[in-house]
Motif scaffolding. Structure first.
Motif, mmCIF file in Angstrom:
data_model
loop_
_atom_site.group_PDB
_atom_site.id
_atom_site.type_symbol
_atom_site.label_atom_id
_atom_site.label_comp_id
_atom_site.label_asym_id
_atom_site.label_seq_id
_atom_site.Cartn_x
_atom_site.Cartn_y
_atom_site.Cartn_z
ATOM 1 N N GLY A 260 -10.236 59.964 7.035
ATOM 2 C CA GLY A 260 -11.492 59.276 6.756
ATOM 3 C C GLY A 260 -12.285 59.898 5.623
ATOM 4 N N GLY A 261 -11.917 61.114 5.220
ATOM 5 C CA GLY A 261 -12.572 61.744 4.082
ATOM 6 C C GLY A 261 -13.907 62.382 4.373
ATOM 7 N N GLY A 262 -14.310 62.443 5.650
ATOM 8 C CA GLY A 262 -15.628 62.976 5.979
ATOM 9 C C GLY A 262 -15.638 64.468 6.185
ATOM 10 N N GLU A 263 -16.781 64.971 6.665
ATOM 11 C CA GLU A 263 -16.954 66.397 6.919
ATOM 12 C C GLU A 263 -17.173 66.697 8.394
ATOM 13 O OE1 GLU A 263 -19.279 68.855 4.027
ATOM 14 O OE2 GLU A 263 -19.980 66.889 3.359
ATOM 15 N N ARG A 264 -17.809 65.792 9.125
ATOM 16 C CA ARG A 264 -18.205 66.072 10.503
ATOM 17 C C ARG A 264 -17.138 65.639 11.486
ATOM 18 N NH1 ARG A 264 -23.993 66.492 11.317
ATOM 19 N NH2 ARG A 264 -25.062 66.506 9.295
ATOM 20 N N ARG A 265 -16.904 66.481 12.496
ATOM 21 C CA ARG A 265 -15.998 66.117 13.578
ATOM 22 C C ARG A 265 -16.622 64.988 14.392
ATOM 23 N NH1 ARG A 265 -12.513 70.518 14.637
ATOM 24 N NH2 ARG A 265 -11.848 71.258 12.581
ATOM 25 N N PRO A 266 -15.812 64.092 14.951
ATOM 26 C CA PRO A 266 -16.363 62.964 15.712
ATOM 27 C C PRO A 266 -16.988 63.408 17.032
ATOM 28 C CG PRO A 266 -13.967 62.987 15.824
ATOM 29 C CD PRO A 266 -14.354 64.021 14.819
ATOM 30 N N ALA A 267 -17.836 62.544 17.571
ATOM 31 C CA ALA A 267 -18.491 62.813 18.852
ATOM 32 C C ALA A 267 -17.448 62.995 19.953
ATOM 33 C CB ALA A 267 -19.442 61.676 19.205
ATOM 34 N N THR A 268 -17.676 63.935 20.835
ATOM 35 C CA THR A 268 -16.670 64.315 21.832
ATOM 36 C C THR A 268 -16.313 63.174 22.764
ATOM 37 O OG1 THR A 268 -17.460 66.601 21.746
ATOM 38 C CG2 THR A 268 -16.121 65.977 23.643
ATOM 39 N N VAL A 286 -6.798 48.837 18.344
ATOM 40 C CA VAL A 286 -7.398 49.329 17.102
ATOM 41 C C VAL A 286 -8.730 49.978 17.454
ATOM 42 C CG1 VAL A 286 -8.393 48.694 14.865
ATOM 43 C CG2 VAL A 286 -6.300 47.573 15.680
ATOM 44 N N ALA A 287 -9.017 51.123 16.838
ATOM 45 C CA ALA A 287 -10.288 51.807 17.053
ATOM 46 C C ALA A 287 -10.737 52.411 15.729
ATOM 47 C CB ALA A 287 -10.134 52.904 18.109
ATOM 48 N N THR A 288 -12.016 52.703 15.629
ATOM 49 C CA THR A 288 -12.544 53.392 14.452
ATOM 50 C C THR A 288 -13.261 54.653 14.911
ATOM 51 O OG1 THR A 288 -14.594 52.097 14.500
ATOM 52 C CG2 THR A 288 -12.810 51.287 13.107
ATOM 53 N N LEU A 289 -13.127 55.706 14.104
ATOM 54 C CA LEU A 289 -13.731 56.988 14.461
ATOM 55 C C LEU A 289 -13.849 57.846 13.203
ATOM 56 C CD1 LEU A 289 -14.632 58.584 17.053
ATOM 57 C CD2 LEU A 289 -12.393 59.677 16.984
ATOM 58 N N ALA A 290 -15.037 58.387 12.982
ATOM 59 C CA ALA A 290 -15.282 59.311 11.862
ATOM 60 C C ALA A 290 -14.869 58.717 10.518
ATOM 61 C CB ALA A 290 -14.552 60.640 12.104
ATOM 62 N N GLY A 291 -15.096 57.432 10.320
ATOM 63 C CA GLY A 291 -14.754 56.784 9.064
ATOM 64 C C GLY A 291 -13.303 56.385 8.940
ATOM 65 N N ALA A 292 -12.524 56.608 9.993
ATOM 66 C CA ALA A 292 -11.104 56.277 9.960
ATOM 67 C C ALA A 292 -10.815 55.107 10.893
ATOM 68 C CB ALA A 292 -10.262 57.479 10.366
ATOM 69 N N ARG A 293 -9.759 54.377 10.578
ATOM 70 C CA ARG A 293 -9.271 53.287 11.418
ATOM 71 C C ARG A 293 -7.974 53.761 12.075
ATOM 72 N NH1 ARG A 293 -9.726 47.528 11.292
ATOM 73 N NH2 ARG A 293 -7.858 46.448 12.050
ATOM 74 N N VAL A 294 -7.885 53.602 13.376
ATOM 75 C CA VAL A 294 -6.716 54.023 14.143
ATOM 76 C C VAL A 294 -6.028 52.774 14.665
ATOM 77 C CG1 VAL A 294 -5.867 55.378 16.099
ATOM 78 C CG2 VAL A 294 -7.892 56.139 14.815
ATOM 79 N N GLU A 324 -11.755 66.145 -16.345
ATOM 80 C CA GLU A 324 -12.453 66.837 -15.251
ATOM 81 C C GLU A 324 -12.025 66.250 -13.909
ATOM 82 O OE1 GLU A 324 -17.015 67.141 -13.550
ATOM 83 O OE2 GLU A 324 -16.697 67.006 -15.718
ATOM 84 N N GLU A 325 -11.555 67.103 -13.003
ATOM 85 C CA GLU A 325 -11.144 66.608 -11.689
ATOM 86 C C GLU A 325 -12.362 66.180 -10.883
ATOM 87 O OE1 GLU A 325 -7.752 68.163 -9.019
ATOM 88 O OE2 GLU A 325 -9.558 69.047 -8.128
ATOM 89 N N VAL A 326 -12.302 64.972 -10.364
ATOM 90 C CA VAL A 326 -13.378 64.412 -9.553
ATOM 91 C C VAL A 326 -12.804 64.033 -8.200
ATOM 92 C CG1 VAL A 326 -14.989 62.485 -9.322
ATOM 93 C CG2 VAL A 326 -14.650 63.554 -11.555
ATOM 94 N N VAL A 327 -13.501 64.421 -7.136
ATOM 95 C CA VAL A 327 -13.058 64.042 -5.791
ATOM 96 C C VAL A 327 -13.765 62.760 -5.403
ATOM 97 C CG1 VAL A 327 -12.993 64.695 -3.363
ATOM 98 C CG2 VAL A 327 -12.569 66.404 -5.128
ATOM 99 N N TRP A 328 -12.969 61.766 -5.040
ATOM 100 C CA TRP A 328 -13.505 60.467 -4.637
ATOM 101 C C TRP A 328 -13.320 60.275 -3.139
ATOM 102 C CZ3 TRP A 328 -11.111 55.994 -2.642
ATOM 103 C CH2 TRP A 328 -11.949 54.864 -2.562
ATOM 104 N N ASP A 329 -14.415 59.995 -2.449
ATOM 105 C CA ASP A 329 -14.407 59.665 -1.023
ATOM 106 C C ASP A 329 -13.796 60.775 -0.167
ATOM 107 O OD1 ASP A 329 -15.133 57.734 0.983
ATOM 108 O OD2 ASP A 329 -13.002 57.335 1.277
ATOM 109 N N GLY A 330 -13.786 61.985 -0.652
ATOM 110 C CA GLY A 330 -13.263 63.101 0.119
ATOM 111 C C GLY A 330 -11.767 63.076 0.334
ATOM 112 N N ARG A 331 -11.046 62.149 -0.340
ATOM 113 C CA ARG A 331 -9.617 61.969 -0.045
ATOM 114 C C ARG A 331 -8.718 62.062 -1.261
ATOM 115 N NH1 ARG A 331 -8.585 56.684 1.606
ATOM 116 N NH2 ARG A 331 -10.490 56.027 0.536
ATOM 117 N N TYR A 332 -9.257 61.799 -2.437
ATOM 118 C CA TYR A 332 -8.425 61.769 -3.644
ATOM 119 C C TYR A 332 -9.074 62.589 -4.748
ATOM 120 C CZ TYR A 332 -5.745 58.008 -1.518
ATOM 121 O OH TYR A 332 -4.956 57.274 -0.668
ATOM 122 N N ALA A 333 -8.244 63.361 -5.440
ATOM 123 C CA ALA A 333 -8.681 64.070 -6.641
ATOM 124 C C ALA A 333 -8.167 63.296 -7.842
ATOM 125 C CB ALA A 333 -8.141 65.495 -6.644
ATOM 126 N N LEU A 334 -9.074 62.860 -8.697
ATOM 127 C CA LEU A 334 -8.739 62.015 -9.847
ATOM 128 C C LEU A 334 -9.112 62.738 -11.133
ATOM 129 C CD1 LEU A 334 -10.332 58.720 -8.474
ATOM 130 C CD2 LEU A 334 -7.947 59.410 -8.284
#
Length: 415
Positions: A260-268, A286-294, A324-334
Motif C-alpha cells: 500500500g506504500g504507507g507508513e502506519r501499521r493497520p489497526a489491530t 476482497v478487503a482493504t487495509l492500510a491502503g492495500a487491496r486484498v 533525481e530519484e523521486v519516490v512516488w506513493d511510497g512504492r516506486y523510485a522513478l
C-alpha cells in the motif's frame, strides 16, 4: 575493557562487509554512549579500510545544542572523518515532542546516510536502553525496543538504509569506565534527568537486568515464500492456512503496508479479522487495509495498492526532475532522463493510456489503476513498468525490498 572492544567488534564483523567500498555512518550526539561507539567503529573501519561518516542531529531544543554540535564536529576532525551537522528545522509540536524528535532524527540521519552512499547507520544504544524501553512501555509509552539490526523506521527516506546497534550487550557504566581509561570527555544532556520525560523517569528508577535483543521476525519464512508480481505481493492460500496465527497476522500487516506504500501499521482489530479470514475461511473475498487491496481466492492471495484511495485523497501530478530519484506513493523510485515528465496514478489517466497499456498482461484492471503513469509534456500517458525498458524514465519497485527488510530477511550490510 578488552572484552568490551572484542564484543563490539564481533557484532561489526558479523553485520558489516569489511571490504565494501561504501562508507558506514555513525550517529554521534557527544554523549558517552555515542562517543564510545564512534571511537570503537572508527578503529574497526581503519583496520578494514572503510570510510566513516559522522552525523550529528541538532534538534534545537536546548540553548546548548549548537555547542554540542560543534563539539561533535571537533571529534570528527580529530579522527579525520567527514562530518555533517543535521539541524531539525521548522516548528516543534507542543505535545508528543519526544516521538516527533525521534522521527525527525531518523529522517535526517537516513537522508544524510543515503546522500553519503552509506547503507548502515550505527547507533549507540545499550542494554540500559532496552531496559528503559520496557519500563517506558509499562507506563503506556509507544517507544520501540531497540534491536541490534533493523531497517530504518522512516519511509521513504529510510529506503535501503539499516540501523546497527552493536552495543546492546553492554552497560552504560562500562562504556563510561572505558572512556575514562582513554581520558575522553563526553556531554551529559540535562534532559536525561528531566522527570517530565518517560525515559528520564525510567533511567532514574535505577539499572535493570539486561534484556536480550529481539530476534528476527517469525514471519520471515512467509515473506520468503511470497512473490512480488508488478508491485503486488502474492502468496498461496494454503501457505497461510498452514502457518501460525501470529505469523500470518504480522505477514498481513507488513504486506499491506509495503504493497500500500504507507507508513502506519493497520489497526489491530481489522488486521486480526482479515488474518483470521485468510487462515480459516474457504471462500473468495476482497478487503482493504492500510491502503492495500486484498483479493483472496481459493488458491492464492494478492495484496496490492487500492486504486480507489487516490480518488479519496486526491492525486495531483508529481513532477520528475531530470536525474533525481523521486519516490512516488511510497512504492516506486522513478528517475527521469528527459525533461517535462510527471507521474500520476494510472486510474486517473485510464482513458488516455494506449491499448497496449490497458491490456498489459498479467496486470488486472484493478491492479493497473494503482500503477504509476508517466505523463509526457504533450499530455500522453504511459504505464511505468519495471520490466519494460524506457529511455525516458527508470522505474524501480520498492515493495519487495521493503518487505524483505521489514521481515528480517536482510541480516547483513547489503553489497
Amino acid at each position: 575493557m578488552r572484552g568490551l572492544e572484542a564484543a563490539v567488534r564481533e557484532v561489526l564483523d558479523r553485520r558489516l562487509l569489511p571490504a565494501s567500498p561504501r562508507p558506514i555512518a555513525v550517529a554521534l550526539s557527544g554523549g558517552g554512549d555515542s562517543l564510545a561507539l564512534t571511537l570503537l567503529v572508527d578503529a574497526w573501519a581503519r583496520d578494514h579500510g572503510r570510510g566513516l561518516v559522522i552525523l550529528t542531529v541538532d534538534h534545537g531544543l536546548r540553548t546548548e545544542s549548537a555547542a554540542w554540535t560543534t563539539r561533535c564536529g571537533e571529534i570528527a576532525a580529530r579522527l579525520g572523518r567527514p562530518f555533517r551537522a543535521l539541524p531539525w528545522e521548522g516548528g516543534k509540536p507542543m505535545t508528543g515532542l519526544p516521538a516527533a524528535a525521534r522521527g525527525a532524527r531518523h529522517r535526517l540521519l537516513a537522508n544524510a546516510a543515503r546522500e553519503a552512499g552509506a547503507r548502515v547507520i550505527l547507533m549507540g544504544h545499550t542494554a540500559d536502553d532496552i531496559a528503559e524501553a520496557h519500563a517506558m512501555r509499562a507506563e503506556g509509552s509507544t517507544t520501540p525496543e531497540p534491536r541490534e539490526w533493523a531497517p530504518s523506521p522512516v519511509w521513504p527516506e529510510g529506503r535501503g538504509v539499516f540501523l546497527l546497534r552493536p552495543m546492546l550487550g553492554q552497560r552504560r557504566a562500562d562504556l563510561r569506565a572505558w572512556l575514562k581509561t582513554r581520558a575522553e570527555a563526553w556531554i551529559d544532556d540535562p534532559a536525561n534527568d528531566d522527570p517530565r520525560f518517560a525515559r528520564s523517569r525510567a533511567r532514574a528508577a535505577g539499572p535493570a537486568p539486561a534484556i536480550a535483543a529481539a530476534q528476527a521476525s517469525p514471519t520471515s519464512e512467509l515473506c520468503r515464500l511470497a512473490d512480488d508480481v508488478g508491485g503486488a505481493i502474492t502468496i498461496p492460500r494454503r501457505t497461510l492456512r498452514a502457518a501460525g496465527g501470529d505469523a500470518v497476522l504480522r505477514f498481513v500487516s507488513l504486506a499491506c503496508v509495503c504493497a500500500g506504500g504507507g507508513e502506519r501499521r493497520p489497526a489491530t482489530d481489522r488486521l486480526r479479522r482479515l488474518a483470521d479470514a485468510l487462515r480459516n475461511s474457504d471462500g473468495d473475498f476482497v478487503a482493504t487495509l492500510a491502503g492495500a487491496r486484498v483479493e483472496a481466492g481459493e488458491h492464492g492471495v494478492e495484496i496490492f495498492r487500492e486504486a480507489g484511495e487516490f480518488h479519496r485523497r486526491g492525486s495531483p501530478p508529481l513532477n520528475l526532475p531530470v536525474g533525481e530519484e523521486v519516490v512516488w506513493d511510497g512504492r516506486y523510485a522513478l528517475t527521469a532522463h528527459a525533461t517535462g515528465l510527471s507521474v500520476r496514478p494510472a486510474v486517473d489517466v485510464a482513458n488516455t493510456l494506449s491499448d497496449d497499456d490497458r491490456g498489459a498482461p498479467p496486470i488486472s484492471a484493478r491492479r493497473r489503476g494503482g500503477l504509476p503513469a508517466i505523463i509526457q509534456p504533450g499530455g500522453d500517458a504511459r504505464l511505468a513498468l519495471c520490466d519494460r525498458p524506457d529511455a525516458a524514465v527508470t522505474v524501480r519497485s520498492l515493495v519487495r525490498a521493503r518487505l524483505e527488510a521489514a521481515a528480517g530477511l536482510v541480516q547483513r550490510e547489503p553489497a
